[in-house]
Design a protein around this motif. Sequence first.
Motif, PDB file in Angstrom:
ATOM      1  N   PRO A 153       0.506   9.768  91.323  1.00  0.00           N
ATOM      2  CA  PRO A 153       1.044   8.952  92.423  1.00  0.00           C
ATOM      3  C   PRO A 153       0.152   7.756  92.723  1.00  0.00           C
ATOM      4  CG  PRO A 153       0.081  10.989  93.263  1.00  0.00           C
ATOM      5  CD  PRO A 153       0.115  11.126  91.766  1.00  0.00           C
ATOM      6  N   CYS A 154       0.787   6.666  93.147  1.00  0.00           N
ATOM      7  CA  CYS A 154       0.057   5.431  93.415  1.00  0.00           C
ATOM      8  C   CYS A 154       0.283   5.019  94.864  1.00  0.00           C
ATOM      9  CB  CYS A 154       0.548   4.341  92.463  1.00  0.00           C
ATOM     10  SG  CYS A 154      -0.179   2.732  92.761  1.00  0.00           S
ATOM     11  N   ASN A 155      -0.776   4.930  95.635  1.00  0.00           N
ATOM     12  CA  ASN A 155      -0.686   4.523  97.034  1.00  0.00           C
ATOM     13  C   ASN A 155      -1.773   3.494  97.320  1.00  0.00           C
ATOM     14  OD1 ASN A 155      -0.710   4.293  99.867  1.00  0.00           O
ATOM     15  ND2 ASN A 155       0.002   6.392 100.137  1.00  0.00           N
ATOM     16  N   PRO A 156      -1.482   2.209  97.115  1.00  0.00           N
ATOM     17  CA  PRO A 156      -2.494   1.168  97.334  1.00  0.00           C
ATOM     18  C   PRO A 156      -3.047   1.152  98.752  1.00  0.00           C
ATOM     19  CG  PRO A 156      -0.594   0.296  96.173  1.00  0.00           C
ATOM     20  CD  PRO A 156      -0.215   1.647  96.643  1.00  0.00           C
ATOM     21  N   CYS A 157      -2.231   1.534  99.737  1.00  0.00           N
ATOM     22  CA  CYS A 157      -2.715   1.538 101.118  1.00  0.00           C
ATOM     23  C   CYS A 157      -3.764   2.630 101.324  1.00  0.00           C
ATOM     24  CB  CYS A 157      -1.549   1.733 102.078  1.00  0.00           C
ATOM     25  SG  CYS A 157      -0.372   0.363 102.087  1.00  0.00           S
ATOM     26  N   LEU A 158      -3.575   3.765 100.648  1.00  0.00           N
ATOM     27  CA  LEU A 158      -4.575   4.826 100.705  1.00  0.00           C
ATOM     28  C   LEU A 158      -5.853   4.376 100.010  1.00  0.00           C
ATOM     29  CD1 LEU A 158      -5.385   7.719 101.414  1.00  0.00           C
ATOM     30  CD2 LEU A 158      -4.309   8.461  99.260  1.00  0.00           C
ATOM     31  N   ASP A 159      -5.708   3.679  98.903  1.00  0.00           N
ATOM     32  CA  ASP A 159      -6.882   3.159  98.197  1.00  0.00           C
ATOM     33  C   ASP A 159      -7.647   2.164  99.068  1.00  0.00           C
ATOM     34  OD1 ASP A 159      -6.293   4.649  95.951  1.00  0.00           O
ATOM     35  OD2 ASP A 159      -5.068   3.088  95.059  1.00  0.00           O
ATOM     36  N   ALA A 160      -6.913   1.329  99.818  1.00  0.00           N
ATOM     37  CA  ALA A 160      -7.562   0.370 100.705  1.00  0.00           C
ATOM     38  C   ALA A 160      -8.343   1.092 101.797  1.00  0.00           C
ATOM     39  CB  ALA A 160      -6.520  -0.557 101.319  1.00  0.00           C
ATOM     40  N   ALA A 161      -7.804   2.208 102.295  1.00  0.00           N
ATOM     41  CA  ALA A 161      -8.509   2.998 103.310  1.00  0.00           C
ATOM     42  C   ALA A 161      -9.781   3.615 102.734  1.00  0.00           C
ATOM     43  CB  ALA A 161      -7.585   4.085 103.852  1.00  0.00           C
ATOM     44  N   LYS A 162      -9.704   4.069 101.486  1.00  0.00           N
ATOM     45  CA  LYS A 162     -10.891   4.634 100.836  1.00  0.00           C
ATOM     46  C   LYS A 162     -11.962   3.562 100.656  1.00  0.00           C
ATOM     47  CE  LYS A 162      -8.376   8.223  98.272  1.00  0.00           C
ATOM     48  NZ  LYS A 162      -7.936   8.653  96.912  1.00  0.00           N
ATOM     49  N   ALA A 163     -11.532   2.376 100.288  1.00  0.00           N
ATOM     50  CA  ALA A 163     -12.489   1.278 100.126  1.00  0.00           C
ATOM     51  C   ALA A 163     -13.162   0.947 101.452  1.00  0.00           C
ATOM     52  CB  ALA A 163     -11.779   0.037  99.572  1.00  0.00           C
ATOM     53  N   CYS A 164     -12.408   0.975 102.535  1.00  0.00           N
ATOM     54  CA  CYS A 164     -12.966   0.722 103.866  1.00  0.00           C
ATOM     55  C   CYS A 164     -14.002   1.774 104.224  1.00  0.00           C
ATOM     56  CB  CYS A 164     -11.843   0.697 104.907  1.00  0.00           C
ATOM     57  SG  CYS A 164     -12.392   0.454 106.617  1.00  0.00           S
ATOM     58  N   ASN A 165     -13.733   3.027 103.877  1.00  0.00           N
ATOM     59  CA  ASN A 165     -14.655   4.112 104.216  1.00  0.00           C
ATOM     60  C   ASN A 165     -15.973   4.030 103.460  1.00  0.00           C
ATOM     61  OD1 ASN A 165     -12.969   5.322 106.099  1.00  0.00           O
ATOM     62  ND2 ASN A 165     -11.964   6.632 104.589  1.00  0.00           N
ATOM     63  N   LEU A 166     -16.001   3.272 102.375  1.00  0.00           N
ATOM     64  CA  LEU A 166     -17.237   3.104 101.618  1.00  0.00           C
ATOM     65  C   LEU A 166     -18.147   2.050 102.238  1.00  0.00           C
ATOM     66  CD1 LEU A 166     -15.910   3.249  97.954  1.00  0.00           C
ATOM     67  CD2 LEU A 166     -17.199   5.016  99.164  1.00  0.00           C
ATOM     68  N   ASN A 167     -17.622   1.320 103.212  1.00  0.00           N
ATOM     69  CA  ASN A 167     -18.404   0.293 103.897  1.00  0.00           C
ATOM     70  C   ASN A 167     -18.669   0.758 105.322  1.00  0.00           C
ATOM     71  OD1 ASN A 167     -18.248  -2.277 105.826  1.00  0.00           O
ATOM     72  ND2 ASN A 167     -19.124  -2.927 103.875  1.00  0.00           N
ATOM     73  N   GLU A 168     -19.938   0.751 105.737  1.00  0.00           N
ATOM     74  CA  GLU A 168     -20.314   1.324 107.031  1.00  0.00           C
ATOM     75  C   GLU A 168     -19.641   0.608 108.198  1.00  0.00           C
ATOM     76  OE1 GLU A 168     -21.662   3.830 109.721  1.00  0.00           O
ATOM     77  OE2 GLU A 168     -21.903   4.100 107.547  1.00  0.00           O
ATOM     78  N   THR A 169     -19.640  -0.730 108.179  1.00  0.00           N
ATOM     79  CA  THR A 169     -19.044  -1.490 109.283  1.00  0.00           C
ATOM     80  C   THR A 169     -17.544  -1.257 109.357  1.00  0.00           C
ATOM     81  OG1 THR A 169     -20.730  -3.212 109.096  1.00  0.00           O
ATOM     82  CG2 THR A 169     -18.710  -3.784 110.266  1.00  0.00           C
ATOM     83  N   CYS A 170     -16.880  -1.335 108.209  1.00  0.00           N
ATOM     84  CA  CYS A 170     -15.435  -1.133 108.177  1.00  0.00           C
ATOM     85  C   CYS A 170     -15.071   0.273 108.642  1.00  0.00           C
ATOM     86  CB  CYS A 170     -14.921  -1.377 106.753  1.00  0.00           C
ATOM     87  SG  CYS A 170     -13.114  -1.398 106.599  1.00  0.00           S
ATOM     88  N   LYS A 171     -15.792   1.260 108.160  1.00  0.00           N
ATOM     89  CA  LYS A 171     -15.508   2.651 108.538  1.00  0.00           C
ATOM     90  C   LYS A 171     -15.706   2.871 110.031  1.00  0.00           C
ATOM     91  CE  LYS A 171     -17.040   7.384 107.563  1.00  0.00           C
ATOM     92  NZ  LYS A 171     -17.993   8.219 106.777  1.00  0.00           N
ATOM     93  N   ARG A 172     -16.817   2.345 110.566  1.00  0.00           N
ATOM     94  CA  ARG A 172     -17.131   2.560 111.985  1.00  0.00           C
ATOM     95  C   ARG A 172     -16.095   1.895 112.897  1.00  0.00           C
ATOM     96  NH1 ARG A 172     -19.913  -0.823 115.118  1.00  0.00           N
ATOM     97  NH2 ARG A 172     -20.785  -1.906 113.299  1.00  0.00           N
TER      98      ARG A 172
END
Length: 426
Positions: free
Chosen positions: A167-186
């Motif tokens: 399955p392909c979910n680009p929006c989920l991938d974007a959320a994962k990318a955000c979680n890898l960045n401290e500022t974005c995640k916080r």
Amino acid sequence: MEGPHKDRNSNMCVCVCVCVCVCLLRCVTCSAPPPAAGWAGPPDCVQASELCNQDGQCSSRFRIMRQCLSGGERERSAMLGSRECRGALEVLQDSPLYRCRCRRAMKRELQCLQSYWSIHTGLAAGEEFYETSPYEPIHFSEEFRHASIISDSSLSRMSPCSEAGKPCNPCLDAAKACNLNETCKRLRSAYNSICSKTTPPQPGSPNQEPCSRKRCQKALRQFFERVPWELSYPLLFCSCPDQACAERRRRTIVPSCSHQERHRPNCLELRRTCRSDVLCRSRLADFHLNCQVTPHTVSGCPHDNHRGCLMSYVGLIGSDVTPNYSDNSPSNITLSLWCSCRGGGPQEEECEAFHRDFTHNSCLRNAILSFGYGSDGGPVPATEPASTFPPPVISKPAPSFHSNAIKPLDTACVFSTCANLQVSLT
């Protein structure tokens, strides 16, 4: 001796020029501001108001103008028609304040915007349908155009979306990318927590909001102002192959708190509410400038500047006119405000025109599709959108920011590598 002598003179000239520039911009060593006729204007309205305050005539007229704009809408209209207010405005039109602009998310943005509207509200003959933007122009960026398909070939092979049958979910991938960045995640966790918190019911408050709406909107503004667009925009504009992905995209801003209300207000009333707030008024004017449908460009956007439109759209999120996707359709992207024009009376046509700036805006839709699908900006028709809006065709591979060239994409899932883009998260 002649050469060094010329160099010294040249250096002295440069020093004088630099000192003059610093003098004009900072007003630190100037005994008085330069004449308006020979002055190019400061970079923002805060500095323009400081220059104005150093001149007796400009300062007195500026105080008069602010008095002219005080009070309610009717009082303001009557005051602006008086001789004293018109005279003050004529003087201020020859001052630095008339040409000033503001920078987005600057340190004293509200003060800057208040100075801007102190002049430009008086220039309008009544309430204009579209107003001039107080912000500096958004320049086109090739870097922005291809941001959605930045990838390294080795990282691309690691992407789960690149594997057949998964399955392909680009929006989920974007959320994962955000979680890898401290500022974005916080900051993302902060607005999700605030916007999802239910307000305890208060007795005698039938129209009570289900959440702390203002706090939610403020947290959203902070997220989009402080998180790099390389991480925040994929959450909003990810391309979706199915409804599950599109629903995640729709719920990015927690619409039950930030976007929706218990009752849909009239769209013109929503616009009036927005214009009573300096920040919302400025963001709305900026949206109308950068996302106005332009029939003579390929994409339907002014100068084919997708970046300008998307930045202005994002600027509205967290305001009284927060827009969002109207449903979870993956192909027929429709954006809307939470308002209605039913029973609008004699102004219903104006109300519908304002509402269509969001629901039938081919520039905005093309900009989102171009970002999400990695188009090089242009194959999407700039006509009135049909019931289903097809994704743009990728005519050529976009250049990479890395040394390795990337291959042309043959799928709509262009954000699948975001979760692994460690390079862009530093």
